[in-house]
Design a protein around this motif. Sequence first.
Motif, PDB file in Angstrom:
ATOM      1  N   ALA A 177       1.284  11.085   4.178  1.00 27.15           N
ATOM      2  CA  ALA A 177       0.478  10.076   3.502  1.00 27.15           C
ATOM      3  C   ALA A 177      -0.984  10.311   3.828  1.00 27.15           C
ATOM      4  O   ALA A 177      -1.347  10.568   4.963  1.00 27.15           O
ATOM      5  CB  ALA A 177       0.900   8.686   3.953  1.00 27.15           C
ATOM      6  N   GLN A 201       0.231   4.268  -2.633  1.00 27.71           N
ATOM      7  CA  GLN A 201      -0.192   5.616  -2.268  1.00 27.71           C
ATOM      8  C   GLN A 201       0.757   6.661  -2.808  1.00 27.71           C
ATOM      9  O   GLN A 201       0.330   7.718  -3.292  1.00 27.71           O
ATOM     10  CB  GLN A 201      -0.329   5.725  -0.746  1.00 27.71           C
ATOM     11  CG  GLN A 201      -1.579   5.040  -0.266  1.00 27.71           C
ATOM     12  CD  GLN A 201      -1.532   4.697   1.203  1.00 27.71           C
ATOM     13  OE1 GLN A 201      -0.924   5.406   1.995  1.00 27.71           O
ATOM     14  NE2 GLN A 201      -2.156   3.600   1.559  1.00 27.71           N
ATOM     15  N   HIS A 203     -16.050   2.639   4.338  1.00 29.98           N
ATOM     16  CA  HIS A 203     -14.875   3.509   4.245  1.00 29.98           C
ATOM     17  C   HIS A 203     -14.877   4.305   2.941  1.00 29.98           C
ATOM     18  O   HIS A 203     -14.428   5.434   2.899  1.00 29.98           O
ATOM     19  CB  HIS A 203     -13.587   2.706   4.406  1.00 29.98           C
ATOM     20  CG  HIS A 203     -13.285   1.766   3.292  1.00 29.98           C
ATOM     21  ND1 HIS A 203     -13.785   0.491   3.238  1.00 29.98           N
ATOM     22  CD2 HIS A 203     -12.548   1.931   2.175  1.00 29.98           C
ATOM     23  CE1 HIS A 203     -13.358  -0.093   2.143  1.00 29.98           C
ATOM     24  NE2 HIS A 203     -12.594   0.749   1.473  1.00 29.98           N
ATOM     25  N   ILE A 204     -15.429   3.721   1.899  1.00 23.73           N
ATOM     26  CA  ILE A 204     -15.459   4.441   0.631  1.00 23.73           C
ATOM     27  C   ILE A 204     -16.442   5.609   0.724  1.00 23.73           C
ATOM     28  O   ILE A 204     -16.123   6.744   0.356  1.00 23.73           O
ATOM     29  CB  ILE A 204     -15.855   3.485  -0.518  1.00 23.73           C
ATOM     30  CG1 ILE A 204     -14.729   2.500  -0.744  1.00 23.73           C
ATOM     31  CG2 ILE A 204     -16.175   4.265  -1.777  1.00 23.73           C
ATOM     32  CD1 ILE A 204     -14.923   1.626  -1.937  1.00 23.73           C
ATOM     33  N   GLN A 239     -20.152   1.044   0.724  1.00 22.79           N
ATOM     34  CA  GLN A 239     -19.109   0.539   1.602  1.00 22.79           C
ATOM     35  C   GLN A 239     -18.684   1.654   2.528  1.00 22.79           C
ATOM     36  O   GLN A 239     -18.352   2.747   2.079  1.00 22.79           O
ATOM     37  CB  GLN A 239     -17.922   0.050   0.765  1.00 22.79           C
ATOM     38  CG  GLN A 239     -18.201  -1.210  -0.002  1.00 22.79           C
ATOM     39  CD  GLN A 239     -18.776  -2.281   0.873  1.00 22.79           C
ATOM     40  OE1 GLN A 239     -18.314  -2.466   2.001  1.00 22.79           O
ATOM     41  NE2 GLN A 239     -19.799  -2.974   0.410  1.00 22.79           N
ATOM     42  N   TYR A 292      -8.386   2.225  -8.731  1.00 21.96           N
ATOM     43  CA  TYR A 292      -7.777   2.135  -7.400  1.00 21.96           C
ATOM     44  C   TYR A 292      -8.772   2.414  -6.282  1.00 21.96           C
ATOM     45  O   TYR A 292      -8.528   2.088  -5.132  1.00 21.96           O
ATOM     46  CB  TYR A 292      -6.608   3.117  -7.252  1.00 21.96           C
ATOM     47  CG  TYR A 292      -5.545   2.983  -8.300  1.00 21.96           C
ATOM     48  CD1 TYR A 292      -5.284   1.757  -8.890  1.00 21.96           C
ATOM     49  CD2 TYR A 292      -4.796   4.079  -8.702  1.00 21.96           C
ATOM     50  CE1 TYR A 292      -4.319   1.632  -9.863  1.00 21.96           C
ATOM     51  CE2 TYR A 292      -3.830   3.962  -9.679  1.00 21.96           C
ATOM     52  CZ  TYR A 292      -3.597   2.733 -10.255  1.00 21.96           C
ATOM     53  OH  TYR A 292      -2.637   2.613 -11.213  1.00 21.96           O
ATOM     54  N   THR A 340     -11.394   1.167  -5.510  1.00 19.88           N
ATOM     55  CA  THR A 340     -11.978   0.010  -4.849  1.00 19.88           C
ATOM     56  C   THR A 340     -10.883  -0.947  -4.394  1.00 19.88           C
ATOM     57  O   THR A 340     -11.097  -2.142  -4.293  1.00 19.88           O
ATOM     58  CB  THR A 340     -12.930  -0.704  -5.809  1.00 19.88           C
ATOM     59  OG1 THR A 340     -12.290  -0.822  -7.067  1.00 19.88           O
ATOM     60  CG2 THR A 340     -14.209   0.084  -5.982  1.00 19.88           C
ATOM     61  N   PRO A 347       0.804  -1.230   0.000  1.00 23.55           N
ATOM     62  CA  PRO A 347       0.000   0.000   0.000  1.00 23.55           C
ATOM     63  C   PRO A 347       0.833   1.275   0.000  1.00 23.55           C
ATOM     64  O   PRO A 347       0.472   2.234  -0.670  1.00 23.55           O
ATOM     65  CB  PRO A 347      -0.806  -0.093   1.288  1.00 23.55           C
ATOM     66  CG  PRO A 347      -0.716  -1.484   1.730  1.00 23.55           C
ATOM     67  CD  PRO A 347       0.397  -2.150   1.042  1.00 23.55           C
ATOM     68  N   TYR A 348       1.960   1.300   0.709  1.00 23.94           N
ATOM     69  CA  TYR A 348       2.675   2.577   0.785  1.00 23.94           C
ATOM     70  C   TYR A 348       3.239   2.980  -0.562  1.00 23.94           C
ATOM     71  O   TYR A 348       3.342   4.173  -0.863  1.00 23.94           O
ATOM     72  CB  TYR A 348       3.757   2.565   1.874  1.00 23.94           C
ATOM     73  CG  TYR A 348       4.879   1.576   1.690  1.00 23.94           C
ATOM     74  CD1 TYR A 348       4.773   0.299   2.204  1.00 23.94           C
ATOM     75  CD2 TYR A 348       6.042   1.920   1.034  1.00 23.94           C
ATOM     76  CE1 TYR A 348       5.794  -0.609   2.060  1.00 23.94           C
ATOM     77  CE2 TYR A 348       7.073   1.016   0.894  1.00 23.94           C
ATOM     78  CZ  TYR A 348       6.942  -0.253   1.414  1.00 23.94           C
ATOM     79  OH  TYR A 348       7.958  -1.143   1.261  1.00 23.94           O
ATOM     80  N   GLU A 392      -6.749   2.432   3.139  1.00 20.02           N
ATOM     81  CA  GLU A 392      -6.041   3.700   2.990  1.00 20.02           C
ATOM     82  C   GLU A 392      -5.772   4.004   1.528  1.00 20.02           C
ATOM     83  O   GLU A 392      -5.838   5.150   1.101  1.00 20.02           O
ATOM     84  CB  GLU A 392      -4.709   3.683   3.757  1.00 20.02           C
ATOM     85  CG  GLU A 392      -4.852   3.846   5.236  1.00 20.02           C
ATOM     86  CD  GLU A 392      -5.038   2.530   5.931  1.00 20.02           C
ATOM     87  OE1 GLU A 392      -4.909   1.479   5.269  1.00 20.02           O
ATOM     88  OE2 GLU A 392      -5.322   2.532   7.138  1.00 20.02           O
ATOM     89  N   VAL A 448      -8.401  -3.094  -2.127  1.00 24.27           N
ATOM     90  CA  VAL A 448      -8.690  -3.844  -0.905  1.00 24.27           C
ATOM     91  C   VAL A 448      -8.221  -3.072   0.328  1.00 24.27           C
ATOM     92  O   VAL A 448      -8.857  -3.077   1.369  1.00 24.27           O
ATOM     93  CB  VAL A 448      -7.974  -5.213  -0.962  1.00 24.27           C
ATOM     94  CG1 VAL A 448      -8.248  -5.985   0.290  1.00 24.27           C
ATOM     95  CG2 VAL A 448      -8.433  -5.977  -2.172  1.00 24.27           C
ATOM     96  N   ASN A 449      -7.113  -2.386   0.170  1.00 20.84           N
ATOM     97  CA  ASN A 449      -6.556  -1.650   1.299  1.00 20.84           C
ATOM     98  C   ASN A 449      -7.324  -0.338   1.485  1.00 20.84           C
ATOM     99  O   ASN A 449      -7.442   0.473   0.568  1.00 20.84           O
ATOM    100  CB  ASN A 449      -5.078  -1.372   1.003  1.00 20.84           C
ATOM    101  CG  ASN A 449      -4.415  -0.657   2.130  1.00 20.84           C
ATOM    102  OD1 ASN A 449      -4.644   0.526   2.335  1.00 20.84           O
ATOM    103  ND2 ASN A 449      -3.611  -1.357   2.884  1.00 20.84           N
ATOM    104  N   GLY A 475       7.211  11.741   3.342  1.00 16.64           N
ATOM    105  CA  GLY A 475       6.207  10.840   2.818  1.00 16.64           C
ATOM    106  C   GLY A 475       5.426  10.220   3.953  1.00 16.64           C
ATOM    107  O   GLY A 475       4.220  10.070   3.876  1.00 16.64           O
ATOM    108  N   ALA A 476       6.135   9.913   5.041  1.00 13.48           N
ATOM    109  CA  ALA A 476       5.465   9.274   6.158  1.00 13.48           C
ATOM    110  C   ALA A 476       4.445  10.191   6.801  1.00 13.48           C
ATOM    111  O   ALA A 476       3.362   9.773   7.167  1.00 13.48           O
ATOM    112  CB  ALA A 476       6.503   8.850   7.191  1.00 13.48           C
TER     113      ALA A 476
END
Lengths: 446, 815
Positions: B593, B330, B415-416, B413, B355, B357, B326-327, B362, B359-360, B589-590
């Motif tokens: 994000a 993103q 979170h979406i 959904q 993207y 949809t 994921p990172y 974030e 799975v992750n 970046g950390a």
Amino acid sequence: MISQVFILSSKGDHLIYKDFRGEAGCDAVNKFYEMVTTLTGDQPPVVMKHKELHYVHIRQGGLYWVATTKADSSPFTIIEFLNRLTALIKDYCGCLSEKSVRMNFALIYEVLDEVVDFGYIQTTSTDILKNFIQTEAVSAKPLSLFDLSNVGLFGADTQQNKVAPSVAATRPIMSSRGEQGGKNEIFVDVIERISVVIGANGVLMKADIEGEIRVKCYMPSCSEMRIGLNEEFSIGKSQLRGYGAAVRVDECSFHQAVRLDEFDTYRILKLCPSQGEQTVMQYQLCDDLPTAPPFRLFSSIERDTGGRLLIYLKLRCDLPPKRSVLHLNNNPALPLFSYSLFSSLSQELSSPDQSAELQPQNKAVHWEIPRFPGGAQLSALFKLEVPGLSSASLQEVGSISLSFELPKYTCTGLQIRFLRLSPIQPGASQRWVRYVTHSDSYTIRI
Amino acid sequence: MPYLGGEETVRELRRALSNPHIQTDHLRYRNTIHRVIRLMSQGVDVSGLFSEMVKACATGDIVQKKLVYVFLCSYASVNPELSLLVINTLRKDCSDPNPMVRSLALRNMCNLRLPGLCEYVEQPLTAGLKDKAACVRRVAVLGWAKIHALLPNTEIDAAVVNELYGLLRDPDPVVMVNCLRALEEILEEEGGVAINKPIAHHLLNRLKECDVWGQSEVLSVLQRYRPRSEDELFDILSLLDPALLSHHVPIMAATLRLFLSLCSMLPAVCVSALERARGPLLAAAGSSSRELRYAALCHIQLLLRSEPGLMGEHYKRFYCGYAEPPYIKQSKIQVLVELVNDDNVAVVLDELKGYCTDVNTETSQAAINAIECFPAGRIGEIRPVTRETHGSIGRSYDDRCLGILTGLLELKQEHITSAVLQTLRDLVWVSPQYGDAVCSALEKWEDQLQDTQGRGALLWLLGVYGDRLSGAPYILEDFIDGVRSEVSAEVKTELLTATLRVFLSRPAETQDMMGRLLQHCIEEELDMCVRDQALLYYRLLHCGIEDVRRVLQCGRRSDLSLGPLIGRPPEPISQWASIFNTLEPLMLGASSAGNSDPSTLTPYTLTSHSEPMTSDPHLMTPKLKDPDLTAPACSGQCLSLSSTLSPEEFERLWLQTEKGEFLEAYVMCPVPRCSPESLQVALQLVNIQTLAFTAPNKLPWKMYLYTHSSHTLTPHSSTTPPNTLILAEVLQAGGDGVKKVKEELIEDQENEREESVKEGEGGEERRGEMSGGVGGEDGGKGELLVRMRQYTGEKTTLTEFLSVLTTVLNAQHTA
């Protein structure tokens, strides 16, 4: 500069810990593991910071390879160094796993000692290192009861199987296949990674090939090697050679030890390989594939009267009939989020050696095809029971991703014409040329 | 595992090590030592075996020696006395005919890290510098750096330093690079090794001989060198040019960094260097090592800040792979958004849709947020050339984006939906013309949301479009009925505002439920912020409907202040050149994000975006005089809350910053009598973070604050760090301690104070007041002492900070 280097198993066991500068305490190891395991999903884990100490880590072979640093060093240098370290240890120990690291800890300490001094990287070249490394590797073969009798405690050798005197200077790097010494072998691998996106209408939306020529050399001394590529090999768009189907790449770069004086006219790379593995040439090709992409997919998704989701997939392999694909994994990613409620997945596959399973954590159906001959066509029908299926969610069945391995095939068409060693090696030397194309990102939108 | 069990094993090992039979059989001896080291790396304390191991050191077997040294170096600090015994063996080894033994001994002698042993080490080190084997010289050179690190207070002999300078001409490239490294450490106080013209040219000429690590080290040292003339500069550049294409990423990055620092005055050269390095960077971004890929992506983001067009045609290289973590996905999405132009907008939008949809969670949220950037006029801003055509092109894709977003709502959904709602809120806030489309999407709303942020966004949208959404009051009613079980204060404050807004447009349907809500919030609510806001609205309603309308509906000014959020001008390369090829971009970046665009947030947008619940700052503190408040913050410097401080850090920094800028000032303002929470909220609105304060009635009243100031307009911005921390302590000028300080202040810093406290009152008045005693909190004419500290900064920053603070404090008092 690097303060410490340590290797942790995936469960957080300390395997190797070496402090080069005495700046930070050894509690850094536990702190690192604590931080890396509590990261949330959107935090990139590569560089972490705790109290003036930066932790840079990579994951290889299921292990954490960590370097800590206090100064603001170059991230590329540290990450490359860790990658190089894993490659070195792989060369010396044969393979990279928790077990081989555990068994060869003395060797790894020795390598680390020679490679880094006071936090400064000294050398990572196997040619130089082989003069200094004296400990011998213990191969991490699976232990059987029979083996136990002549292996001492903790994997150390006992006297019985210890026969050879110190052959340190000429000790060959152990092959990854576990055969020890003796054989003069050289492997030249052409490895291509292809990533493709095919749109819903079958149009190729993106295709990228990243390739490299890798030489793995087990010969203690090899004066010069000549690798001949296809003569029609060309770099860039302007420089087309010959009339036939040119083998073209966009960009190409070489290892600094490669001499290119015959490259322009004869496409010959000359180098003196050092022991171990090295990448001789890297190249990229974007968008303009010389051949059609290896797979086509036809799909239909509908809802049957019983509220089940029917996914019908037909996969065709466009390779010449002689080729075949190994280990094809097929992941239709279905972003339907009620997977845990699935009652069943039923499947109809066209041949018995294939298998399919539902992976709720990835929200995907995983269809595995062990072998797929070129020119063939396979089909599958999946029936999924999804409670509360609506027509909107039908639209949103995501893309299909394939990961596969194509042996003896390169998508660019790059070939090695010949491989000559000079002077001719005394004794039996074996030269191997292998081609492989693999992909873990071959996406077909539905 | 029985062998892990400490003491028994150690005893057994000790017996084995001192067994003469084992000692004579060197394989068994070595195996025993193996076991010791293995226990050591598993974390068992085997320091008890030190004396046995010292004996094992005297052997001809190099493998055994190496193993013993690993042990000795780990435990030498525990047994300094016994370590003295090793020195003899080591010194003997230093004159061994085998160079490997010599280098091994020399290296480990220094690695024992015992300051007491340094005197024994110096002589072999000096001899080592002249050794004929390169591997011994390498070790000896670094040995001096180790000695310096052990005894930082003693000077290294000047003769040694000279010799090290001489060894820069050593035929072995590693010795040369080690010399550089050692001199850098030894001469750290003088600013590192002196790079004059002969040395610089010598290093440049020998660059080719070094390996990857040596080259990147030399290149980073060379950054300190300034060529004398333009000709020399261009000679150096053309010498380095091929390295920009190196497929060793460390070399490429170090070269590019050197280019950027050498050519800081020649922007055109910098740009062409970036273009040269594009190929290798892209290759690194597609490398098989994920970590390298991530590092390259972070650096590409830096590059794009100045050269947005740099990667334009290579946007497909930033498509996410299915199996990528994921990172990486993103950061690829973040890059992809930057690369959008008229030609590829359709394709990229399609890709991003895929993207959404993911799975992750974030990753899908990042993709949804990325879609927001499209309709906001971004496309035209990035490529100003096409601005004329932007009108039509932007339009058609706006609809497409909204189509994607509303389509996602139908997936239902959690979170979406939440991410989409937040995106829609941000979108209509920036460009109100999409209100209709958003309304039609919300028309059929019937879901329940669990996510706090998402509910806040929904409420905000309901409040703003209450007049157009027929179902708005009924959705609100559901919320109001459930307010007792509502946990989040943010949602409650948002609910209050939304209800009031809907009331303005549809009084008949809303009046009853608004009454219930206000009653609940005023009488039963425990959270002070919510209660205060409810009270505020209650009183506002008493003032008449016109006032309510004025306060609630005129606050939406979006178009003017949002210029910086939508399209930002390319930064000069010097802004980020100093952090290129450091760990910082990866850390950035950390922290960023999920937030697509942290660098462009001005103070105004920051308050509105990072705290969605206070999306309208005017509502929270309606009595603040907005122009006064925001004016100083916008002029030249901005305050920001980019990183948080813990109390411990605050204390440490407070004590550390003695050296930095220090300012004390008196502010004519009584102790604010409002609740601490509302003061905190008010300060947060201007981006000042409150760390701690005493209860309102306690004496002496104190408050600790911090903030970051970032210069936007200062000419020195390339040299000073972009953010500078300001620490402040606010004291009620009543306690004895403060008086004492005041006296000192008056005696010592007369001039400075007069200059800096201009916005207060004159000096005499204060002195008079002091002699007469300070008025209490009831006097209404109290005085606060503000002490501010800052590491690096001009006085203007602090005075501006002070003026912001004063305004807030005064406003709070009158409120």
